[in-house]
Enzyme design. Structure first.
Site, short mmCIF file in Angstrom:
data_model
loop_
_atom_site.label_atom_id
_atom_site.label_comp_id
_atom_site.label_asym_id
_atom_site.label_seq_id
_atom_site.Cartn_x
_atom_site.Cartn_y
_atom_site.Cartn_z
CD GLU A 12 2.02 1.25 -9.47
OE1 GLU A 12 1.39 1.67 -10.37
OE2 GLU A 12 2.58 2.31 -8.62
N GLY A 78 -3.76 3.41 -17.42
CA GLY A 78 -5.07 3.10 -18.37
C GLY A 78 -4.80 3.28 -19.67
CB ILE A 154 -8.97 8.19 -16.98
CG1 ILE A 154 -8.15 9.47 -16.99
CG2 ILE A 154 -9.73 8.20 -18.37
CD1 ILE A 154 -8.94 10.53 -16.42
CG MET A 174 -4.22 9.05 -11.21
SD MET A 174 -5.23 8.32 -10.08
CE MET A 174 -5.56 9.65 -8.94
CD GLU A 175 0.53 7.96 -9.15
OE1 GLU A 175 -0.33 7.76 -8.72
OE2 GLU A 175 0.68 7.22 -10.21
CG ASP A 198 -7.60 0.78 -16.71
OD1 ASP A 198 -8.03 1.79 -17.19
OD2 ASP A 198 -6.44 0.86 -15.87
#
Length: 230
Positions: A12, A78, A154, A174-175, A198
Protein backbone atom coordinates in the site's frame (compact mmCIF):
# COMPACT_ATOMS: atom_id res chain seq x y z
CA UNK A 1 2.37 21.82 4.94
CA UNK A 2 3.27 18.22 5.74
CA UNK A 3 1.01 15.38 4.64
CA UNK A 4 1.23 12.14 6.58
CA UNK A 5 0.45 8.96 4.66
CA UNK A 6 -0.12 5.64 6.40
CA UNK A 7 -0.65 2.21 4.87
CA UNK A 8 -0.98 -1.03 6.78
CA UNK A 9 0.89 -3.21 4.29
CA UNK A 10 4.02 -2.70 2.22
CA UNK A 11 2.07 -3.03 -1.04
CA UNK A 12 0.00 0.00 0.00
CA UNK A 13 2.99 2.36 0.35
CA UNK A 14 5.75 0.79 -1.78
CA UNK A 15 5.18 2.92 -4.88
CA UNK A 16 4.86 6.08 -2.80
CA UNK A 17 8.24 5.43 -1.20
CA UNK A 18 9.78 4.89 -4.63
CA UNK A 19 8.40 8.27 -5.72
CA UNK A 20 9.96 10.17 -2.83
CA UNK A 21 12.90 12.55 -3.17
CA UNK A 22 15.25 13.88 -0.47
CA UNK A 23 14.25 10.86 1.57
CA UNK A 24 15.36 10.16 5.12
CA UNK A 25 14.13 7.44 7.43
CA UNK A 26 13.83 6.84 11.13
CA UNK A 27 12.61 3.82 13.08
CA UNK A 28 10.46 4.43 16.14
CA UNK A 29 8.65 1.64 18.03
CA UNK A 30 9.48 -0.83 15.22
CA UNK A 31 7.83 1.38 12.58
CA UNK A 32 9.95 3.08 9.92
CA UNK A 33 8.97 6.65 8.97
CA UNK A 34 10.10 7.93 5.57
CA UNK A 35 10.32 11.70 5.29
CA UNK A 36 10.82 13.49 1.96
CA UNK A 37 8.99 15.02 -0.96
CA UNK A 38 6.53 13.72 -3.54
CA UNK A 39 5.74 16.08 -6.42
CA UNK A 40 7.65 18.71 -4.45
CA UNK A 41 5.33 18.41 -1.44
CA UNK A 42 6.54 17.53 2.06
CA UNK A 43 5.36 14.08 3.15
CA UNK A 44 6.03 11.46 5.78
CA UNK A 45 5.09 7.89 4.86
CA UNK A 46 4.85 4.85 7.12
CA UNK A 47 3.73 1.23 7.08
CA UNK A 48 1.85 0.83 10.34
CA UNK A 49 1.21 -2.89 10.27
CA UNK A 50 -2.22 -4.50 10.30
CA UNK A 51 -4.80 -3.75 12.99
CA UNK A 52 -6.02 -0.96 15.21
CA UNK A 53 -3.18 -0.95 17.76
CA UNK A 54 -0.45 -0.75 15.12
CA UNK A 55 -2.38 1.99 13.34
CA UNK A 56 -2.90 4.02 16.51
CA UNK A 57 0.76 3.77 17.57
CA UNK A 58 1.89 4.82 14.10
CA UNK A 59 -0.50 7.76 13.98
CA UNK A 60 0.32 9.15 17.41
CA UNK A 61 4.05 8.87 16.78
CA UNK A 62 3.72 10.55 13.40
CA UNK A 63 1.80 13.44 14.95
CA UNK A 64 4.26 13.99 17.80
CA UNK A 65 7.43 13.54 15.74
CA UNK A 66 6.53 15.12 12.38
CA UNK A 67 3.55 17.45 13.05
CA UNK A 68 1.56 16.69 9.87
CA UNK A 69 -1.30 18.99 8.91
CA UNK A 70 -3.26 16.08 7.48
CA UNK A 71 -3.01 12.31 7.70
CA UNK A 72 -4.31 10.15 4.88
CA UNK A 73 -4.73 6.43 5.38
CA UNK A 74 -4.45 4.71 2.03
CA UNK A 75 -5.03 1.08 1.17
CA UNK A 76 -7.57 -1.61 0.43
CA UNK A 77 -10.83 -2.75 1.99
CA UNK A 78 -13.66 -5.21 1.60
CA UNK A 79 -16.83 -3.93 -0.02
CA UNK A 80 -20.01 -4.02 2.05
CA UNK A 81 -22.25 -2.70 -0.72
CA UNK A 82 -23.25 -4.47 -3.93
CA UNK A 83 -22.76 -1.32 -6.00
CA UNK A 84 -19.01 -1.30 -5.18
CA UNK A 85 -16.88 -3.38 -7.52
CA UNK A 86 -13.23 -4.44 -7.24
CA UNK A 87 -10.91 -1.39 -7.33
CA UNK A 88 -13.73 1.12 -6.83
CA UNK A 89 -12.78 3.84 -4.35
CA UNK A 90 -14.38 4.89 -1.08
CA UNK A 91 -13.54 8.21 0.59
CA UNK A 92 -14.55 8.45 4.24
CA UNK A 93 -16.96 11.06 5.51
CA UNK A 94 -17.17 9.17 8.80
CA UNK A 95 -15.27 6.29 10.37
CA UNK A 96 -16.62 3.84 12.92
CA UNK A 97 -15.10 1.11 15.10
CA UNK A 98 -17.53 -1.73 14.45
CA UNK A 99 -15.95 -3.94 17.11
CA UNK A 100 -16.32 -1.34 19.89
CA UNK A 101 -19.04 -2.79 22.08
CA UNK A 102 -20.06 -1.66 25.55
CA UNK A 103 -23.71 -2.44 24.88
CA UNK A 104 -23.68 -4.62 28.00
CA UNK A 105 -23.56 -1.36 29.94
CA UNK A 106 -26.50 0.03 28.03
CA UNK A 107 -24.48 1.98 25.45
CA UNK A 108 -25.28 2.01 21.73
CA UNK A 109 -23.18 -0.39 19.69
CA UNK A 110 -19.99 1.32 18.49
CA UNK A 111 -20.03 4.15 21.03
CA UNK A 112 -16.45 5.25 21.66
CA UNK A 113 -15.85 5.66 25.36
CA UNK A 114 -14.60 9.12 26.27
CA UNK A 115 -15.60 10.66 22.95
CA UNK A 116 -19.28 9.74 23.35
CA UNK A 117 -19.74 9.44 19.60
CA UNK A 118 -20.16 6.46 17.31
CA UNK A 119 -19.04 7.93 14.01
CA UNK A 120 -15.93 10.14 13.85
CA UNK A 121 -16.36 12.86 11.20
CA UNK A 122 -13.95 13.86 8.45
CA UNK A 123 -13.65 17.58 7.68
CA UNK A 124 -15.69 18.55 4.62
CA UNK A 125 -12.86 20.56 3.03
CA UNK A 126 -10.63 17.49 3.16
CA UNK A 127 -13.31 15.31 1.56
CA UNK A 128 -13.74 17.85 -1.24
CA UNK A 129 -10.02 17.88 -2.06
CA UNK A 130 -9.71 14.09 -2.01
CA UNK A 131 -12.85 13.72 -4.12
CA UNK A 132 -11.41 16.09 -6.72
CA UNK A 133 -8.19 14.07 -6.82
CA UNK A 134 -10.20 10.89 -7.38
CA UNK A 135 -12.12 12.42 -10.27
CA UNK A 136 -9.01 12.23 -12.49
CA UNK A 137 -8.69 8.45 -12.15
CA UNK A 138 -10.02 6.74 -15.27
CA UNK A 139 -12.52 3.87 -15.26
CA UNK A 140 -13.05 4.08 -11.51
CA UNK A 141 -16.20 4.73 -9.51
CA UNK A 142 -15.75 6.81 -6.37
CA UNK A 143 -18.11 6.84 -3.40
CA UNK A 144 -18.21 8.86 -0.19
CA UNK A 145 -19.48 7.21 2.96
CA UNK A 146 -18.79 5.53 6.28
CA UNK A 147 -15.78 3.22 6.56
CA UNK A 148 -15.94 0.59 9.30
CA UNK A 149 -12.87 -0.62 11.16
CA UNK A 150 -12.27 -3.59 13.43
CA UNK A 151 -9.62 -6.12 14.35
CA UNK A 152 -11.28 -8.69 12.11
CA UNK A 153 -10.87 -9.71 8.48
CA UNK A 154 -14.49 -9.72 7.33
CA UNK A 155 -15.18 -12.80 5.22
CA UNK A 156 -18.71 -13.91 6.05
CA UNK A 157 -22.05 -12.60 4.86
CA UNK A 158 -23.34 -12.70 8.43
CA UNK A 159 -20.68 -10.35 9.78
CA UNK A 160 -20.94 -8.16 6.70
CA UNK A 161 -24.68 -7.75 7.21
CA UNK A 162 -24.15 -7.00 10.90
CA UNK A 163 -21.84 -4.07 10.08
CA UNK A 164 -24.11 -2.71 7.37
CA UNK A 165 -27.26 -2.99 9.51
CA UNK A 166 -25.70 -1.24 12.50
CA UNK A 167 -23.43 1.35 10.88
CA UNK A 168 -24.53 1.75 7.24
CA UNK A 169 -20.90 1.41 6.17
CA UNK A 170 -19.72 1.07 2.58
CA UNK A 171 -16.61 -0.98 3.31
CA UNK A 172 -14.67 -2.66 6.10
CA UNK A 173 -10.98 -2.72 6.97
CA UNK A 174 -8.70 -2.89 9.99
CA UNK A 175 -6.98 0.50 10.58
CA UNK A 176 -8.91 3.57 9.41
CA UNK A 177 -11.07 4.38 12.42
CA UNK A 178 -8.11 3.89 14.76
CA UNK A 179 -6.21 6.49 12.75
CA UNK A 180 -9.26 8.75 12.74
CA UNK A 181 -9.69 8.27 16.50
CA UNK A 182 -6.12 9.39 17.22
CA UNK A 183 -6.36 12.33 14.81
CA UNK A 184 -9.65 13.41 16.39
CA UNK A 185 -8.05 13.42 19.84
CA UNK A 186 -5.16 15.53 18.50
CA UNK A 187 -7.33 17.91 16.41
CA UNK A 188 -5.57 16.83 13.20
CA UNK A 189 -7.40 16.56 9.88
CA UNK A 190 -7.59 13.05 8.43
CA UNK A 191 -9.17 11.06 5.66
CA UNK A 192 -9.38 7.36 4.90
CA UNK A 193 -9.09 6.29 1.26
CA UNK A 194 -9.86 2.70 0.35
CA UNK A 195 -9.93 0.77 -2.91
CA UNK A 196 -12.03 -2.38 -2.91
CA UNK A 197 -10.02 -5.61 -2.94
CA UNK A 198 -12.86 -8.05 -2.22
CA UNK A 199 -16.55 -8.33 -1.39
CA UNK A 200 -15.96 -9.07 2.32
CA UNK A 201 -18.05 -12.24 2.09
CA UNK A 202 -15.44 -14.85 1.20
CA UNK A 203 -16.42 -14.94 -2.47
CA UNK A 204 -13.05 -13.66 -3.72
CA UNK A 205 -10.81 -15.75 -1.47
CA UNK A 206 -8.72 -17.34 -4.22
CA UNK A 207 -8.18 -14.09 -6.14
CA UNK A 208 -7.53 -11.81 -3.16
CA UNK A 209 -3.74 -11.42 -3.71
CA UNK A 210 -4.33 -10.30 -7.30
CA UNK A 211 -7.16 -7.98 -6.36
CA UNK A 212 -5.06 -6.35 -3.64
CA UNK A 213 -2.44 -5.32 -6.20
CA UNK A 214 -5.04 -3.72 -8.46
CA UNK A 215 -6.78 -1.97 -5.58
CA UNK A 216 -3.56 -0.68 -4.01
CA UNK A 217 -2.53 0.84 -7.34
CA UNK A 218 -5.80 2.79 -7.48
CA UNK A 219 -5.50 4.20 -3.97
CA UNK A 220 -1.87 5.15 -4.64
CA UNK A 221 -2.88 6.97 -7.82
CA UNK A 222 -5.37 9.00 -5.82
CA UNK A 223 -2.66 10.06 -3.36
CA UNK A 224 -0.45 11.20 -6.25
CA UNK A 225 -3.30 13.25 -7.70
CA UNK A 226 -3.97 14.85 -4.34
CA UNK A 227 -0.33 15.83 -3.77
CA UNK A 228 -0.06 17.28 -7.28
CA UNK A 229 -3.03 19.53 -6.52
CA UNK A 230 -1.51 21.15 -3.45
Amino acid sequence: MITGIIGAMEIEIAELKESMEDITQEEISSIIYYKGKIHGKDVVVAKSGVGKVHAAVCTQTMIIKYSPNLIINTGVAGSLNSKLDIADLVISDFVVEHDMDTSGLGDPLGLISGLDIIKIPVASHVIDKIKTAASFIKDTNTYIGTIATGDQFICSAEKKNHIVDNFDALCAEMEGAAIGHVCYLNHIDFCIVRAMSDKADGSAHMDFPSFVKVAAKKSTELIHNYLKSL
